[in-house]
Design an enzyme around this catalytic site. Structure first.
Site, PDB file in Angstrom:
ATOM      1  N   GLY A  12       0.760  -1.300   0.018  1.00  0.00           N
ATOM      2  CA  GLY A  12       0.066   0.096  -0.132  1.00  0.00           C
ATOM      3  C   GLY A  12       0.816   1.333   0.002  1.00  0.00           C
ATOM      4  N   ASN A  14       1.633   3.027  -2.665  1.00  0.00           N
ATOM      5  CA  ASN A  14       0.977   3.752  -3.694  1.00  0.00           C
ATOM      6  C   ASN A  14      -0.485   4.461  -3.158  1.00  0.00           C
ATOM      7  OD1 ASN A  14       2.185   3.873  -6.408  1.00  0.00           O
ATOM      8  ND2 ASN A  14       2.575   1.870  -5.411  1.00  0.00           N
ATOM      9  N   MET A  90      -3.840  -7.500  -7.292  1.00  0.00           N
ATOM     10  CA  MET A  90      -2.846  -8.584  -7.839  1.00  0.00           C
ATOM     11  C   MET A  90      -3.945  -9.699  -8.659  1.00  0.00           C
ATOM     12  SD  MET A  90       0.187  -7.750  -7.771  1.00  0.00           S
ATOM     13  CE  MET A  90       1.242  -9.041  -8.232  1.00  0.00           C
ATOM     14  N   ARG A  91      -5.078  -9.052  -9.214  1.00  0.00           N
ATOM     15  CA  ARG A  91      -5.975  -9.716  -9.725  1.00  0.00           C
ATOM     16  C   ARG A  91      -6.675  -8.974 -11.086  1.00  0.00           C
ATOM     17  NH1 ARG A  91      -8.366 -13.787  -6.697  1.00  0.00           N
ATOM     18  NH2 ARG A  91      -6.956 -13.519  -4.941  1.00  0.00           N
ATOM     19  N   ASN A 107      -4.837   1.431 -13.819  1.00  0.00           N
ATOM     20  CA  ASN A 107      -3.761   0.856 -13.096  1.00  0.00           C
ATOM     21  C   ASN A 107      -2.474   1.249 -13.193  1.00  0.00           C
ATOM     22  OD1 ASN A 107      -2.800  -1.800 -11.829  1.00  0.00           O
ATOM     23  ND2 ASN A 107      -2.050  -2.683 -13.662  1.00  0.00           N
ATOM     24  N   HIS A 109       1.630  -0.117 -13.600  1.00  0.00           N
ATOM     25  CA  HIS A 109       2.336  -1.026 -13.672  1.00  0.00           C
ATOM     26  C   HIS A 109       4.065  -0.554 -13.648  1.00  0.00           C
ATOM     27  CE1 HIS A 109       3.521  -5.044 -14.748  1.00  0.00           C
ATOM     28  NE2 HIS A 109       4.401  -4.457 -15.722  1.00  0.00           N
TER      29      HIS A 109
HETATM   30  C1  GRF Z   1       3.662  -1.200  -7.518  1.00  0.00           C
HETATM   31  O1  GRF Z   1       5.017  -1.473  -7.714  1.00  0.00           O
HETATM   32  C2  GRF Z   1       2.679  -1.225  -8.568  1.00  0.00           C
HETATM   33  O2  GRF Z   1       3.049  -0.651  -9.736  1.00  0.00           O
HETATM   34  C3  GRF Z   1       2.329  -2.654  -8.716  1.00  0.00           C
HETATM   35  O3  GRF Z   1       2.124  -3.273  -7.504  1.00  0.00           O
HETATM   36  C4  GRF Z   1       3.186  -2.382  -6.631  1.00  0.00           C
HETATM   37  C5  GRF Z   1       2.211  -2.078  -5.571  1.00  0.00           C
HETATM   38  O4  GRF Z   1       3.002  -1.625  -4.646  1.00  0.00           O
HETATM   39  N1  GRF Z   1       1.262  -2.697  -9.721  1.00  0.00           N
HETATM   40  P1  GRF Z   1       2.397  -0.850  -3.294  1.00  0.00           P
HETATM   41  O5  GRF Z   1       1.261  -1.890  -2.604  1.00  0.00           O
HETATM   42  O6  GRF Z   1       1.534   0.070  -3.494  1.00  0.00           O
HETATM   43  O7  GRF Z   1       3.375  -0.610  -2.297  1.00  0.00           O
END
Ligand code: GRF
Length: 190
Positions: A12, A14, A90-91, A107, A109
């Site tokens: 989390g 992000n 992750m889905r 999303n 990535h």
């Molecule tokens: C990030 O690197 C994002 O790009 C990918 O999953 C990771 C999530 O990280 N889809 P966080 O849980 O936000 O730390």
């Protein structure tokens, strides 16, 4: 104020960066709920610390993806969510979610798509030996990391950079680019 739902599966960071942008006034929005598919995910405590409602569910307890996505869609509709922000969720999104929100799900990535889709994108890129890496934000469709690209930001991989330094650089870009992009999208929304 536009309303966001953040979907996550893990750490989390992000989510935290988006919430910080909101609190600092750089992102004019409100996170009205966090949707998590692991009951133990650290993002849950982060959301609760900001008094944000969390919907944590165990996919295995449902008969189908449609069953849990129907519950999620009811919640999103209840909360009048404008934009669904996947941040380490992750889905793959199924048809129930896509029918209700396609064009309003984005999303992030950690690679320059279309290179290095799927899991461990940073490690894939390091193993390949690319000299330019970066981050992509895209609309979500039924494929894996395959929707229309909204924004990308790259950096040069300097000689001698360690894996940790590369990962930190990717995440630092994510934490800035996601909020900036969300803000732009919300401004374009009527
Ligand atoms: C990030 O690197 C994002 O790009 C990918 O999953 C990771 C999530 O990280 N889809 P966080 O849980 O936000 O730390």
């Amino acid at each position: 104020m536009k309303k966001l739902a953040v979907f996550a599966s893990g750490t989390g960071t992000n989510f935290d960066a988006i919430q910080k942008s909101i609190l600092e006034g750089r992102l004019k929005a409100e996170i009205v709920c966090v949707v998590v598919d692991h009951l133990e995910a650290p993002v849950i405590a982060k959301a609760k610390a900001h008094h944000i409602e969390v919907f944590a569910f165990e996919p295995k307890k449902y008969n189908s993806k449609s069953a849990y996505e129907s519950e999620i869609v009811s919640l999103l509709e209840d909360k009048k969510v404008d934009l669904v922000v996947l941040a380490g969720y992750m889905r793959l999104c199924g048809e129930v979610l896509l029918e209700a929100y396609e064009g309003r799900i984005i999303n992030i990535h950690p690679s320059l798509l279309p290179s290095f889709k799927g899991k461990d994108a940073i490690q894939q890129a390091i193993r390949y030996g690319v000299k330019v890496m970066g981050v992509t934000i895209h609309y979500v469709d039924s494929g894996m990391d395959s929707g229309k690209i909204i924004a990308q930001r790259s950096f040069d991989v300097e000689e001698g950079m360690s894996e940790d330094e590369i990962e930190n650089k990717v995440h630092a870009i994510e934490h800035i680019l996601y909020s900036e992009t969300i803000q732009k999208l919300l401004e374009e929304m009527v």
